[in-house]
Design an enzyme around this catalytic site. Structure first.
Site, PDB file in Angstrom:
ATOM      1  N   SER A 123       0.496   9.075  -5.734  1.00 55.78           N
ATOM      2  CA  SER A 123       1.737   9.225  -6.509  1.00 55.78           C
ATOM      3  C   SER A 123       1.808   8.355  -7.761  1.00 55.78           C
ATOM      4  O   SER A 123       2.269   8.813  -8.804  1.00 55.78           O
ATOM      5  CB  SER A 123       2.938   8.959  -5.613  1.00 55.78           C
ATOM      6  OG  SER A 123       2.749   7.812  -4.821  1.00 55.78           O
ATOM      7  N   ASP A 135      12.633   2.298  -4.756  1.00 55.09           N
ATOM      8  CA  ASP A 135      12.003   2.678  -3.480  1.00 55.09           C
ATOM      9  C   ASP A 135      10.937   1.665  -3.039  1.00 55.09           C
ATOM     10  O   ASP A 135      10.407   1.763  -1.938  1.00 55.09           O
ATOM     11  CB  ASP A 135      11.401   4.095  -3.566  1.00 55.09           C
ATOM     12  CG  ASP A 135      10.243   4.194  -4.578  1.00 55.09           C
ATOM     13  OD1 ASP A 135       9.781   3.155  -5.104  1.00 55.09           O
ATOM     14  OD2 ASP A 135       9.799   5.320  -4.832  1.00 55.09           O
ATOM     15  N   HIS A 185       6.895   2.746  -5.879  1.00 56.17           N
ATOM     16  CA  HIS A 185       6.353   3.351  -7.096  1.00 56.17           C
ATOM     17  C   HIS A 185       6.616   2.501  -8.324  1.00 56.17           C
ATOM     18  O   HIS A 185       7.631   1.804  -8.416  1.00 56.17           O
ATOM     19  CB  HIS A 185       6.949   4.758  -7.294  1.00 56.17           C
ATOM     20  CG  HIS A 185       6.516   5.711  -6.229  1.00 56.17           C
ATOM     21  ND1 HIS A 185       7.388   6.334  -5.379  1.00 56.17           N
ATOM     22  CD2 HIS A 185       5.278   6.112  -5.870  1.00 56.17           C
ATOM     23  CE1 HIS A 185       6.709   7.094  -4.537  1.00 56.17           C
ATOM     24  NE2 HIS A 185       5.416   6.977  -4.814  1.00 56.17           N
TER      25      HIS A 185
HETATM   26  C1  LIG Z   1       2.210   2.148  -6.180  1.00 58.10           C
HETATM   27  O1  LIG Z   1       1.692   1.068  -6.903  1.00 58.10           O
HETATM   28  C2  LIG Z   1       2.119  -0.212  -6.443  1.00 58.10           C
HETATM   29  C3  LIG Z   1       1.514  -1.236  -7.359  1.00 58.10           C
HETATM   30  O2  LIG Z   1       0.123  -1.124  -7.332  1.00 58.10           O
HETATM   31  C4  LIG Z   1       1.671  -0.395  -5.005  1.00 58.10           C
HETATM   32  O3  LIG Z   1       2.078  -1.635  -4.554  1.00 58.10           O
HETATM   33  C5  LIG Z   1       2.255   0.718  -4.142  1.00 58.10           C
HETATM   34  O4  LIG Z   1       1.788   0.592  -2.823  1.00 58.10           O
HETATM   35  C6  LIG Z   1       1.837   2.055  -4.696  1.00 58.10           C
HETATM   36  N1  LIG Z   1       2.506   3.100  -3.964  1.00 58.10           N
HETATM   37  C7  LIG Z   1       1.839   4.024  -3.261  1.00 58.10           C
HETATM   38  C8  LIG Z   1       2.681   5.050  -2.584  1.00 58.10           C
HETATM   39  O5  LIG Z   1       0.626   4.041  -3.209  1.00 58.10           O
END
Ligand SMILES: *[C@@H]1O[C@H](CO)[C@@H](O)[C@H](O)[C@H]1NC(C)=O
Ligand SMILES: *[C@@H]1O[C@H](CO)[C@@H](O)[C@H](O)[C@H]1NC(C)=O
Ligand SMILES: *[C@@H]1O[C@H](CO)[C@@H](O)[C@H](O)[C@H]1NC(C)=O
Length: 225
Positions: free
Chosen positions: A33, A201, A204
């Site tokens: 995502s 959330d 993201h």
């Molecule tokens: C989106 O990016 C953030 C920062 O790298 C991370 O901490 C988070 O787990 C990521 N979200 C997903 C759904 O992978």
């Protein structure tokens, strides 16, 4: 198969680069995502805000789902990650920064191929930060993934830049981060997203974070070229 899928779904962001035909450079935007882009998305609506650093540029193209090249603009994944509301990702600020620092690399061809994971409990169960065994296996699986990708593309030294996660569901975020940051393969780099602003959330990256991440990816990428 499930294990492999988990890895693909959890690999937060990776950018790979390969020499293309006719002097163009091809950049693969892989992940889920965050790479697909959720910056500016709230209540399933994208706010349409595109910061200066992410504006379109006549020498940046992207491959569409029906395999034609068009001028690239956010959301880069709108016809790829079709079941989600796509917003701003890191791709455009990455590409703009790259051309700013190394104009000779253009024109660039971006290949968006990130798809967001499923929502809710199913996605939590499939997350590598939830299950201890998956977390421990993460490093080895990531190396396999990179090796397979390079073999499939016939490019054993394909430069790869990945992003270390900041947050995640479950107790094993640090285990996964350590594996990501500790990868020792030729021509790979890891940038750390710790401290970048997240959306409410907590999963993201915001528009501002995506712009900064894109620049970080470009800087790391130039070092690994
Ligand atoms: C989106 O990016 C953030 C920062 O790298 C991370 O901490 C988070 O787990 C990521 N979200 C997903 C759904 O992978
Ligand atoms: C999103 O929806 C929630 C609840 O339905 C609402 O409280 C909030 O104001 C909405 N936010 C935006 C930006 O529309
Ligand atoms: C979108 O949803 C449909 C129906 O659930 C599914 O078959 C398809 O694989 C999904 N596509 C993507 C890109 O997630």
């Amino acid at each position: 198969m499930l294990a492999f899928l988990c890895l693909i779904l959890q690999l937060s962001n990776a950018i790979a680069y390969a020499s293309g035909t006719r002097g163009k450079h091809i950049i693969i935007l892989a992940g889920q995502s965050n790479m697909s882009g959720r910056g500016g998305v709230q209540n399933n609506t994208w706010d349409g805000v595109v910061p200066l650093q992410s504006q379109p540029n006549p020498t940046i193209f992207r491959l569409t789902a029906d395999l034609s090249w068009i001028e690239a603009r956010d959301p880069l994944h709108k016809d790829i990650d079709v079941n989600a509301t796509c917003g701003l990702g890191p791709g455009m600020s990455f590409a703009n920064r790259l051309l700013q620092r190394a104009p000779g690399l253009g024109p660039l061809g971006l290949v968006p191929c990130a798809v967001g994971g499923p929502r809710g409990t199913k996605s939590a169960r499939e997350s590598d930060t939830v299950n201890e065994l998956d977390a421990r296996m993460y490093g080895r699986r990531l190396i396999n993934l990179f090796n397979n990708l390079r073999a499939d593309l016939g490019s054993p030294l394909l430069p790869i830049v990945q992003v270390a996660i900041t947050s995640g569901q479950g107790p094993y975020v640090e285990t996964v981060r350590k594996a990501q940051l500790g990868i020792k393969l030729q021509k790979t780099r890891c940038v750390d997203s710790k401290g970048l602003p997240l959306l409410p959330d907590n999963l993201h990256l915001s528009t501002r974070a995506q712009v900064r991440l894109g620049r970080m990816l470009a800087n790391a990428f130039l070092k690994v070229l």
